[in-house]
Scaffold this motif. Structure first.
Motif, PDB file in Angstrom:
ATOM      1  N   ARG A 146       1.072  -1.345  -0.165  1.00 64.00           N
ATOM      2  CA  ARG A 146      -0.338  -0.091   0.165  1.00 64.00           C
ATOM      3  C   ARG A 146       1.226   1.330  -0.136  1.00 64.00           C
ATOM      4  NH1 ARG A 146      -3.601  -3.322   3.733  1.00 64.00           N
ATOM      5  NH2 ARG A 146      -2.315  -2.291   5.172  1.00 64.00           N
ATOM      6  N   LEU A 147       1.911   1.368   0.970  1.00 61.26           N
ATOM      7  CA  LEU A 147       2.854   2.110   0.725  1.00 61.26           C
ATOM      8  C   LEU A 147       3.239   2.698  -0.873  1.00 61.26           C
ATOM      9  CD1 LEU A 147       4.213   4.476   2.470  1.00 61.26           C
ATOM     10  CD2 LEU A 147       5.945   2.903   2.141  1.00 61.26           C
ATOM     11  N   ASN A 148       3.434   1.428  -1.277  1.00 54.46           N
ATOM     12  CA  ASN A 148       4.709   1.498  -2.496  1.00 54.46           C
ATOM     13  C   ASN A 148       3.371   2.307  -3.224  1.00 54.46           C
ATOM     14  OD1 ASN A 148       6.989   0.581  -1.828  1.00 54.46           O
ATOM     15  ND2 ASN A 148       6.581  -1.644  -1.844  1.00 54.46           N
ATOM     16  N   GLY A 149       2.100   1.381  -2.783  1.00 55.75           N
ATOM     17  CA  GLY A 149       1.633   2.113  -4.388  1.00 55.75           C
ATOM     18  C   GLY A 149       1.052   3.766  -3.547  1.00 55.75           C
ATOM     19  N   GLU A 150       1.265   3.879  -3.289  1.00 53.05           N
ATOM     20  CA  GLU A 150       0.818   5.750  -2.779  1.00 53.05           C
ATOM     21  C   GLU A 150       1.448   6.213  -3.096  1.00 53.05           C
ATOM     22  OE1 GLU A 150      -0.756   9.091  -1.998  1.00 53.05           O
ATOM     23  OE2 GLU A 150      -1.907   6.764  -1.780  1.00 53.05           O
ATOM     24  N   ILE A 151       2.835   5.875  -3.245  1.00 51.74           N
ATOM     25  CA  ILE A 151       4.771   6.401  -3.793  1.00 51.74           C
ATOM     26  C   ILE A 151       4.290   6.094  -5.514  1.00 51.74           C
ATOM     27  CG2 ILE A 151       7.165   7.099  -4.169  1.00 51.74           C
ATOM     28  CD1 ILE A 151       7.078   5.452  -1.070  1.00 51.74           C
ATOM     29  N   LYS A 152       4.064   5.169  -5.691  1.00 52.15           N
ATOM     30  CA  LYS A 152       4.224   5.096  -6.954  1.00 52.15           C
ATOM     31  C   LYS A 152       3.089   6.596  -7.524  1.00 52.15           C
ATOM     32  CE  LYS A 152       3.298   2.001 -11.205  1.00 52.15           C
ATOM     33  NZ  LYS A 152       2.265   3.137 -11.330  1.00 52.15           N
ATOM     34  N   ARG A 153       1.631   6.531  -6.927  1.00 54.34           N
ATOM     35  CA  ARG A 153       0.504   7.270  -7.349  1.00 54.34           C
ATOM     36  C   ARG A 153       1.171   9.259  -7.606  1.00 54.34           C
ATOM     37  NH1 ARG A 153      -3.521  10.307  -4.977  1.00 54.34           N
ATOM     38  NH2 ARG A 153      -2.656   9.813  -3.233  1.00 54.34           N
ATOM     39  N   ARG A 154       1.834   8.904  -6.299  1.00 62.04           N
ATOM     40  CA  ARG A 154       1.910  10.592  -6.267  1.00 62.04           C
ATOM     41  C   ARG A 154       2.884  10.912  -7.382  1.00 62.04           C
ATOM     42  NH1 ARG A 154       0.563  12.375  -1.599  1.00 62.04           N
ATOM     43  NH2 ARG A 154       1.659  14.564  -1.646  1.00 62.04           N
ATOM     44  N   THR A 190      13.228  13.170  -3.782  1.00 60.24           N
ATOM     45  CA  THR A 190      14.263  12.881  -2.852  1.00 60.24           C
ATOM     46  C   THR A 190      13.445  12.934  -1.563  1.00 60.24           C
ATOM     47  OG1 THR A 190      16.253  12.076  -3.202  1.00 60.24           O
ATOM     48  CG2 THR A 190      15.454  13.017  -1.209  1.00 60.24           C
ATOM     49  N   ARG A 191      12.747  14.581  -2.214  1.00 63.63           N
ATOM     50  CA  ARG A 191      11.512  15.241  -1.048  1.00 63.63           C
ATOM     51  C   ARG A 191      10.607  15.148  -1.091  1.00 63.63           C
ATOM     52  NH1 ARG A 191      15.091  19.590  -3.585  1.00 63.63           N
ATOM     53  NH2 ARG A 191      13.479  20.383  -4.845  1.00 63.63           N
ATOM     54  N   LEU A 192       9.995  14.980  -2.132  1.00 58.12           N
ATOM     55  CA  LEU A 192       8.518  13.843  -2.101  1.00 58.12           C
ATOM     56  C   LEU A 192       8.201  12.987  -1.047  1.00 58.12           C
ATOM     57  CD1 LEU A 192       5.646  14.109  -3.452  1.00 58.12           C
ATOM     58  CD2 LEU A 192       6.338  13.124  -5.183  1.00 58.12           C
ATOM     59  N   VAL A 193       9.139  12.019  -1.768  1.00 57.25           N
ATOM     60  CA  VAL A 193       9.091  10.418  -1.617  1.00 57.25           C
ATOM     61  C   VAL A 193       9.224  10.359  -0.004  1.00 57.25           C
ATOM     62  CG1 VAL A 193       9.807   8.302  -1.178  1.00 57.25           C
ATOM     63  CG2 VAL A 193       9.331   9.485  -3.392  1.00 57.25           C
ATOM     64  N   GLN A 231       3.605   8.863   6.772  1.00 52.84           N
ATOM     65  CA  GLN A 231       3.008   7.631   6.548  1.00 52.84           C
ATOM     66  C   GLN A 231       3.591   7.321   7.779  1.00 52.84           C
ATOM     67  OE1 GLN A 231       1.095   5.328   4.638  1.00 52.84           O
ATOM     68  NE2 GLN A 231       1.190   4.528   7.165  1.00 52.84           N
ATOM     69  N   ASN A 232       5.098   7.769   8.534  1.00 53.25           N
ATOM     70  CA  ASN A 232       5.457   7.116   9.742  1.00 53.25           C
ATOM     71  C   ASN A 232       4.908   7.915  10.774  1.00 53.25           C
ATOM     72  OD1 ASN A 232       8.436   5.774  11.605  1.00 53.25           O
ATOM     73  ND2 ASN A 232       7.861   8.257  11.754  1.00 53.25           N
ATOM     74  N   ASP A 233       4.076   9.144  10.704  1.00 50.28           N
ATOM     75  CA  ASP A 233       3.952   9.420  11.600  1.00 50.28           C
ATOM     76  C   ASP A 233       1.844   8.513  11.804  1.00 50.28           C
ATOM     77  OD1 ASP A 233       5.555  11.390  12.260  1.00 50.28           O
ATOM     78  OD2 ASP A 233       4.536  12.857  10.414  1.00 50.28           O
ATOM     79  N   GLU A 234       1.637   8.407  10.302  1.00 46.52           N
ATOM     80  CA  GLU A 234       0.559   7.969  10.727  1.00 46.52           C
ATOM     81  C   GLU A 234       0.195   7.119  11.380  1.00 46.52           C
ATOM     82  OE1 GLU A 234      -3.153   5.722   7.825  1.00 46.52           O
ATOM     83  OE2 GLU A 234      -1.580   7.751   7.146  1.00 46.52           O
ATOM     84  N   TRP A 235       1.545   5.700  11.117  1.00 46.25           N
ATOM     85  CA  TRP A 235       1.713   4.740  11.543  1.00 46.25           C
ATOM     86  C   TRP A 235       2.065   4.998  13.017  1.00 46.25           C
ATOM     87  CZ3 TRP A 235       5.431   1.634   7.706  1.00 46.25           C
ATOM     88  CH2 TRP A 235       4.145   1.497   6.984  1.00 46.25           C
ATOM     89  N   ALA A 236       2.243   5.871  13.822  1.00 52.66           N
ATOM     90  CA  ALA A 236       2.786   6.018  15.263  1.00 52.66           C
ATOM     91  C   ALA A 236       1.914   6.233  15.868  1.00 52.66           C
ATOM     92  CB  ALA A 236       4.326   6.812  15.086  1.00 52.66           C
ATOM     93  N   VAL A 237       0.964   7.302  15.810  1.00 56.67           N
ATOM     94  CA  VAL A 237       0.061   8.208  17.013  1.00 56.67           C
ATOM     95  C   VAL A 237      -1.170   7.867  16.052  1.00 56.67           C
ATOM     96  CG1 VAL A 237       1.917  10.373  16.651  1.00 56.67           C
ATOM     97  CG2 VAL A 237       0.618  10.286  14.770  1.00 56.67           C
ATOM     98  N   GLN A 238      -1.320   7.511  15.107  1.00 58.33           N
ATOM     99  CA  GLN A 238      -2.964   7.652  14.599  1.00 58.33           C
ATOM    100  C   GLN A 238      -3.722   6.589  15.000  1.00 58.33           C
ATOM    101  OE1 GLN A 238      -4.778  10.167  12.701  1.00 58.33           O
ATOM    102  NE2 GLN A 238      -2.458  10.768  13.069  1.00 58.33           N
TER     103      GLN A 238
END
Length: 276
Positions: A210-218, A232-235, A242-249
């Motif tokens: 899912r993460l790779n799919g989102e990177i490909k989409r963007r 590098t800035r975008l990815v 994604q890290n913040d979402e996994w950590a605090v959501q």
């Protein structure tokens, strides 16, 4: 705590990501060369052995260009004969060379399993697809249900017991399928040794896909990037998000509380915040 773990922790704390990767590549390559030379000489470094064929003769320095930067290697020399590591073959791409280093290191026991005590998890979803290809169209639902009974057990021991029982039941009619189960048991059921809260997150590579799919989409939206820094800035921003979402959501990947039982170190908690 072992010296290897202490050294690794110090490296993680003091080094940047690029430095860490370069150090890991250098360590793996150096260890591989030492093992290869041990085989050529017939003895370990400094070991006295009647089976020794030749002696070492110091080292020669050799820079190795990789995507992680320049890795300074110390290539062992022999008094009789010569040695040159296979991953430095002329015209060999750095990516293929690095892959060869990791593969050889795994074969010789130098692995992120030996140092970090990590286990290898085979994606459960992809394994089921491979298995059901041998079940036939009519028997796929039954076979899927049978194998699925191992995944719902409470602990690793009962899961392995159930796995073997299912394989034995299928063996008389679908021998290839049972053989696949025998071969993949340890890799597919590795997640069962973790706490229950972790298992849905690690038994497959769905979160990574899912993460790779989102990177490909963007990145597809942008199409052409002006330079590597823009990529590098975008990815990097996507990964931080994604890290913040996994950590605090609410649907966070793993919490400190669920990870604590896997570590020998006490969990660090922040003091409670009181309202004024």
């Amino acid at each position: 705590m072992t010296d290897e773990m202490m050294n690794l922790r110090a490296l993680l704390e003091k080094s940047s990501d690029a430095d860490l990767l370069r150090e890991m590549i250098g360590f793996t390559a150096q260890r591989l060369m030492e093992l290869e030379v041990e085989g050529l000489t017939g003895a370990a470094h400094g070991e006295r052995s009647a089976e020794r064929i030749t002696q070492r003769n110091g080292y020669r320095d050799r820079p190795w260009e990789t995507r992680a930067g320049t890795v300074e290697l110390r290539i062992p020399k022999l008094r009789k004969g010569s040695y040159f590591p296979g991953f430095l073959e002329p015209r060999r791409l750095a990516e293929k060379a690095l892959a060869a280093v990791v593969q050889e290191a795994y074969v010789h026991g130098v692995s992120v399993a030996k140092v970090l005590h990590a286990s290898w998890q085979r994606c459960r979803v992809h394994f089921m697809r491979n298995v059901l290809a041998h079940a036939g169209r009519q028997g796929r639902r039954v076979v899927s249900a049978f194998i699925g009974t191992a995944f719902v057990q409470d602990d690793a021991d009962t899961a392995r017991t159930q796995w073997r029982q299912v394989a034995d039941q299928l063996r008389p009619k679908v021998r290839k399928l049972a053989a696949l189960m025998d071969e993949a048991e340890a890799d597919v059921l590795a997640f069962m040794t973790f706490p229950k809260d972790h298992r849905p997150k690690i038994h497959s590579i769905n979160p990574l896909e899912r993460l790779n799919g989102e990177i490909k989409r963007r990145t597809d939206v942008v199409g052409i990037f002006p330079n590597e820094e823009a990529i590098t800035r975008l990815v990097g921003a996507l990964l931080l998000e994604q890290n913040d979402e996994w950590a605090v959501q609410r649907g966070r990947y793993m919490s400190l509380e669920t990870i604590a039982p896997l570590s020998d170190d006490p969990i660090v908690k922040l003091p409670a915040v009181t309202a004024a």
